[in-house]
Design a protein around this motif. Structure first.
Motif, PDB file in Angstrom:
ATOM      1  N   GLY A   1       0.821  -1.206   0.000  1.00 36.99           N
ATOM      2  CA  GLY A   1       0.000   0.000   0.000  1.00 36.99           C
ATOM      3  C   GLY A   1       0.854   1.255   0.000  1.00 36.99           C
ATOM      4  N   LEU A   2       1.890   1.274   0.815  1.00 38.41           N
ATOM      5  CA  LEU A   2       2.786   2.433   0.870  1.00 38.41           C
ATOM      6  C   LEU A   2       3.616   2.545  -0.414  1.00 38.41           C
ATOM      7  CD1 LEU A   2       3.989   2.135   4.574  1.00 38.41           C
ATOM      8  CD2 LEU A   2       2.113   3.511   3.648  1.00 38.41           C
ATOM      9  N   ALA A   3       4.030   1.400  -0.959  1.00 38.94           N
ATOM     10  CA  ALA A   3       4.802   1.409  -2.205  1.00 38.94           C
ATOM     11  C   ALA A   3       3.984   1.994  -3.351  1.00 38.94           C
ATOM     12  CB  ALA A   3       5.253  -0.010  -2.547  1.00 38.94           C
ATOM     13  N   CYS A   4       2.689   1.701  -3.360  1.00 40.23           N
ATOM     14  CA  CYS A   4       1.815   2.234  -4.408  1.00 40.23           C
ATOM     15  C   CYS A   4       1.814   3.757  -4.366  1.00 40.23           C
ATOM     16  CB  CYS A   4       0.397   1.683  -4.205  1.00 40.23           C
ATOM     17  SG  CYS A   4      -0.778   2.181  -5.479  1.00 40.23           S
ATOM     18  N   VAL A   5       1.716   4.326  -3.170  1.00 42.97           N
ATOM     19  CA  VAL A   5       1.714   5.783  -3.040  1.00 42.97           C
ATOM     20  C   VAL A   5       3.025   6.364  -3.556  1.00 42.97           C
ATOM     21  CG1 VAL A   5       1.542   7.710  -1.433  1.00 42.97           C
ATOM     22  CG2 VAL A   5       0.154   5.647  -1.058  1.00 42.97           C
ATOM     23  N   LEU A   6       4.143   5.748  -3.221  1.00 43.39           N
ATOM     24  CA  LEU A   6       5.447   6.253  -3.640  1.00 43.39           C
ATOM     25  C   LEU A   6       5.646   6.150  -5.150  1.00 43.39           C
ATOM     26  CD1 LEU A   6       7.733   4.855  -0.811  1.00 43.39           C
ATOM     27  CD2 LEU A   6       7.137   7.241  -1.234  1.00 43.39           C
ATOM     28  N   LEU A   7       5.263   5.023  -5.728  1.00 45.41           N
ATOM     29  CA  LEU A   7       5.485   4.820  -7.160  1.00 45.41           C
ATOM     30  C   LEU A   7       4.676   5.787  -8.017  1.00 45.41           C
ATOM     31  CD1 LEU A   7       5.654   0.917  -7.410  1.00 45.41           C
ATOM     32  CD2 LEU A   7       7.474   2.526  -7.962  1.00 45.41           C
TER      33      LEU A   7
ATOM     34  N   ARG B   1       3.908  11.203  -8.394  1.00 44.05           N
ATOM     35  CA  ARG B   1       3.919  12.332  -9.317  1.00 44.05           C
ATOM     36  C   ARG B   1       2.680  12.396 -10.208  1.00 44.05           C
ATOM     37  NH1 ARG B   1      10.291  12.753 -11.195  1.00 44.05           N
ATOM     38  NH2 ARG B   1      11.137  13.003  -9.078  1.00 44.05           N
ATOM     39  N   GLU B   2       1.808  11.393 -10.065  1.00 43.77           N
ATOM     40  CA  GLU B   2       0.581  11.383 -10.872  1.00 43.77           C
ATOM     41  C   GLU B   2      -0.647  11.691 -10.043  1.00 43.77           C
ATOM     42  OE1 GLU B   2       0.230   7.984 -13.618  1.00 43.77           O
ATOM     43  OE2 GLU B   2       2.199   7.377 -12.886  1.00 43.77           O
TER      44      GLU B   2
ATOM     45  N   VAL C   1      -8.791  13.253  -9.619  1.00 44.68           N
ATOM     46  CA  VAL C   1      -9.334  12.775  -8.339  1.00 44.68           C
ATOM     47  C   VAL C   1      -9.244  11.251  -8.275  1.00 44.68           C
ATOM     48  CG1 VAL C   1     -11.423  12.611  -6.928  1.00 44.68           C
ATOM     49  CG2 VAL C   1     -10.870  14.752  -8.106  1.00 44.68           C
ATOM     50  N   ARG C   2      -9.475  10.591  -9.422  1.00 45.35           N
ATOM     51  CA  ARG C   2      -9.394   9.132  -9.465  1.00 45.35           C
ATOM     52  C   ARG C   2      -7.992   8.661  -9.084  1.00 45.35           C
ATOM     53  NH1 ARG C   2      -7.793   5.423 -13.515  1.00 45.35           N
ATOM     54  NH2 ARG C   2      -8.768   3.360 -13.244  1.00 45.35           N
ATOM     55  N   ASN C   3      -6.981   9.319  -9.625  1.00 48.58           N
ATOM     56  CA  ASN C   3      -5.616   8.941  -9.281  1.00 48.58           C
ATOM     57  C   ASN C   3      -5.351   9.126  -7.787  1.00 48.58           C
ATOM     58  OD1 ASN C   3      -5.098   8.309 -11.913  1.00 48.58           O
ATOM     59  ND2 ASN C   3      -3.500   9.842 -12.220  1.00 48.58           N
ATOM     60  N   MET C   4      -5.777  10.256  -7.246  1.00 48.95           N
ATOM     61  CA  MET C   4      -5.560  10.512  -5.829  1.00 48.95           C
ATOM     62  C   MET C   4      -6.230   9.440  -4.970  1.00 48.95           C
ATOM     63  SD  MET C   4      -4.211  12.393  -3.470  1.00 48.95           S
ATOM     64  CE  MET C   4      -3.742  13.934  -4.279  1.00 48.95           C
ATOM     65  N   LEU C   5      -7.438   9.045  -5.373  1.00 45.66           N
ATOM     66  CA  LEU C   5      -8.192   8.070  -4.591  1.00 45.66           C
ATOM     67  C   LEU C   5      -7.615   6.671  -4.705  1.00 45.66           C
ATOM     68  CD1 LEU C   5     -10.769   7.648  -2.836  1.00 45.66           C
ATOM     69  CD2 LEU C   5     -11.978   7.135  -4.975  1.00 45.66           C
ATOM     70  N   THR C   6      -7.316   6.240  -5.946  1.00 44.32           N
ATOM     71  CA  THR C   6      -6.936   4.835  -6.167  1.00 44.32           C
ATOM     72  C   THR C   6      -5.440   4.579  -6.063  1.00 44.32           C
ATOM     73  OG1 THR C   6      -6.826   5.174  -8.572  1.00 44.32           O
ATOM     74  CG2 THR C   6      -8.933   4.435  -7.641  1.00 44.32           C
TER      75      THR C   6
ATOM     76  N   LEU D   1      -6.807   5.285  -0.888  1.00 38.78           N
ATOM     77  CA  LEU D   1      -7.280   3.943  -0.532  1.00 38.78           C
ATOM     78  C   LEU D   1      -6.130   2.984  -0.203  1.00 38.78           C
ATOM     79  CD1 LEU D   1     -10.275   3.459  -2.995  1.00 38.78           C
ATOM     80  CD2 LEU D   1     -10.352   3.881  -0.542  1.00 38.78           C
ATOM     81  N   PRO D   2      -5.134   2.819  -1.090  1.00 38.60           N
ATOM     82  CA  PRO D   2      -4.045   1.890  -0.730  1.00 38.60           C
ATOM     83  C   PRO D   2      -3.212   2.378   0.441  1.00 38.60           C
ATOM     84  CG  PRO D   2      -3.560   2.998  -2.806  1.00 38.60           C
ATOM     85  CD  PRO D   2      -4.973   3.329  -2.454  1.00 38.60           C
ATOM     86  N   GLY D   3      -2.981   3.697   0.545  1.00 40.86           N
ATOM     87  CA  GLY D   3      -2.156   4.217   1.629  1.00 40.86           C
ATOM     88  C   GLY D   3      -2.801   4.024   2.991  1.00 40.86           C
ATOM     89  N   LEU D   4      -4.052   4.471   3.129  1.00 39.72           N
ATOM     90  CA  LEU D   4      -4.743   4.317   4.408  1.00 39.72           C
ATOM     91  C   LEU D   4      -4.963   2.850   4.752  1.00 39.72           C
ATOM     92  CD1 LEU D   4      -7.401   7.188   4.253  1.00 39.72           C
ATOM     93  CD2 LEU D   4      -5.227   7.142   5.493  1.00 39.72           C
TER      94      LEU D   4
END
Length: 508
Positions: free
Chosen positions: A409-415, A418-419, A424-429, A433-436
């Motif tokens: 989940g944290l790796a998804c946020v890092l990768l 920059r997008e 809003v969809r990018n921020m959410l998905t 969602l994965p970070g929290l």
């Protein structure tokens, strides 16, 4: 070139689907033949909600009382959030190594390897456990048919029978993932029909046992638990009954397009959650709190016998046997693809990456992974203490799963950082969602460590000892560190030596 640049490159167009494995694969590649339906079957079979209902629902009921449906509604939320992150990662980079490769790009090869090591270790140990479980369920079916199993009612016989089942499963898996999915559809489908029929009868009071309590919408209230600790204890158990949905992503290189894995993973979690919630309500309609406490892991055979009498328990044991076999097959498929990914970038010998010349499946990885698990099952019975380690790993797998899911989940946020502002969809998905969800699951794992450690006042080599249930998963994680060091400094494979921005698989 930065890691972000590598991740954000537009993907190449997927190859056209084909019903012929040979025609849809490159000379040295996997066959691309799987669609969403097959992915859902593979993921559901590995989660095996019918076995979880049979073995775990009664135990959860003994903890939370009439809050089983609410427990599962809460538990599925972080799992869905992590699955959303998996879907975005797999769409961008379909890779059989999944977390082993994605975390490498975000957090480096050491942590990526550690997650790969955890995946291999848990797959092998679970196969050893599942082999014995399949044998036990087979003996249970035989006993309900009237066979005198007293002379056979031992772990020796259960393990021997399970070995035959697991060897047959490995042979089927090598013949093609589509063949395996069809077999799983039959095995798991029968189990679903049986468990659903039992739950419908129990919910509507159609069987001989009738209904013990009236339906209450409060069963679904997430704020209706007696205490926070009661809720947390139930959610801990419920969350890890979803373990296995990631098999949909392990076969992502064999899918007809890049979105198949994400759809299959999310659909399978939603279907499993629906089964758990309905089964929880049905169990609460038909069983008293005293019956939950007394029968626990045998609640489904007891309920089936109570509702239908006669051969009810036979049908329940048969359903759990077939569901266990389907689960074993999905575990074989997922484990073999992970070790194949490790083989093709040098972490394991390149032989692990070899594909069957006809079926285009990782035959060597499949047979060796299964072979190791069967040896462990046999040695575990012979030595006894090893069986405690295997059982402790299964009982405490939530600690390892929490760590793995949380890191992804944290790796998804890092990768994708920059997008995130693109939409809003990018921020959410890609982040929220994965970070929290990753943070929530890591916290759940930490709480599980605290509960297990406090459950015993001393450490004992026993699969029921709480502190042993903390030491075993921690030992698995720590053991991966010297193995990673040996790879990094002695073998020096591409996985450790190439920059994060370069794909050591050279597959995408």
């Amino acid at each position: 070139m930065s890691a972000d640049t590598a991740v954000t490159q537009p993907p190449p167009p997927p190859p056209p689907p084909s019903s012929s494995p040979a025609s849809s694969a490159s000379p040295d590649g996997l066959a691309k033949t799987l669609g969403v339906r097959q992915g859902v079957v593979l993921a559901l079979a590995n989660m095996s909600p019918t076995v979880s209902i049979g073995l775990g629902l009664g135990m959860i009921g003994a903890i939370v009382g009439t809050g089983i449906p609410a427990t599962y509604l809460i538990a599925c939320l972080p799992i869905l959030g992590i699955a959303v992150g998996y879907a975005r990662l797999s769409e961008r980079d379909p890779n059989a190594g999944t977390t082993y490769m994605w975390v490498r790009r975000a957090l480096g090869p050491w942590l990526g390897f550690l997650l790969g090591w955890i995946g291999v270790a848990t797959a092998i140990l679970f196969l050893a456990y599942g082999t014995q479980l399949a044998g036990q369920f087979t003996l249970g079916v035989a006993a309900e048919l009237g066979v005198d199993v007293d002379p056979l009612n031992s772990m020796d016989w259960a393990t021997g029978i399970g070995i035959v089942w697991t060897a047959a499963i490995a042979w089927t898996a090598v013949r093609g993932v589509q063949v395996a999915a069809r077999v799983q559809g039959i095995l798991f489908g029968f189990a679903v029909i049986v468990v659903t029929a039992v739950c419908i009868a129990a919910f509507f009071g159609l069987g001989k046992g009738g209904a013990e309590s009236s339906f209450d919408i409060a069963w679904f209230n997430p704020f209706g638990f007696d205490s926070t600790s009661v809720m947390a204890g139930g959610v801990l158990m419920a969350a890890y009954t979803f373990w296995g949905w990631e098999t949909a992503f392990a076969v992502s290189e064999e899918n007809v397009d890049r979105k198949v894995a994400g759809k299959a993973g999310l659909i399978s979690i939603a279907l499993a959650a629906a089964m758990f919630v309905f089964a929880g309500a049905a169990f609460q309609r038909a069983l008293t709190p005293e019956e939950f406490a007394e029968y626990g892991a045998n609640a489904l055979p007891y309920l089936t016998d109570k509702m239908f009498g006669g051969q009810g328990a036979l049908v329940a044991y048969l359903a759990m046997l077939l569901s266990t076999l389907a689960c074993l097959q999905s575990s074989v498929i997922g484990g073999a693809r992970l070790t194949m990914a490790m083989g093709r970038n040098g972490v394991l010998s390149e032989r692990w990456a070899k594909l069957h010349p006809k079926f285009r499946t990782p035959a060597f990885s499949t047979y060796v992974t299964v072979g190791i698990s069967l040896v462990l099952a046999v040695v575990g019975v012979a030595l006894g203490k090893l069986s405690d380690v295997i059982m402790a790993t299964v009982n405490a797998v939530g600690i390892l799963v929490s760590f793995s899911y949380g890191v992804v989940g944290l790796a998804c946020v890092l990768l994708f950082r920059r997008e995130l502002r693109d939409s809003v969809r990018n921020m959410l998905t890609m982040a929220i969602l994965p970070g929290l969800s990753g943070i929530a699951l890591i916290a759940l794992g930490g709480y599980m460590i605290k509960l297990n450690w406090a459950a015993s006042d001393h450490l004992a080599f026993d699969a029921t000892n709480g502190r042993f249930l903390v030491v075993v998963p921690m030992a698995i994680i720590i053991l991966g560190i010297p193995i990673a060091a040996w790879n990094h400094f002695v073998r020096k494979p591409d996985y450790f030596t190439l920059p994060r921005s370069v794909d050591p698989d050279h597959t995408v």
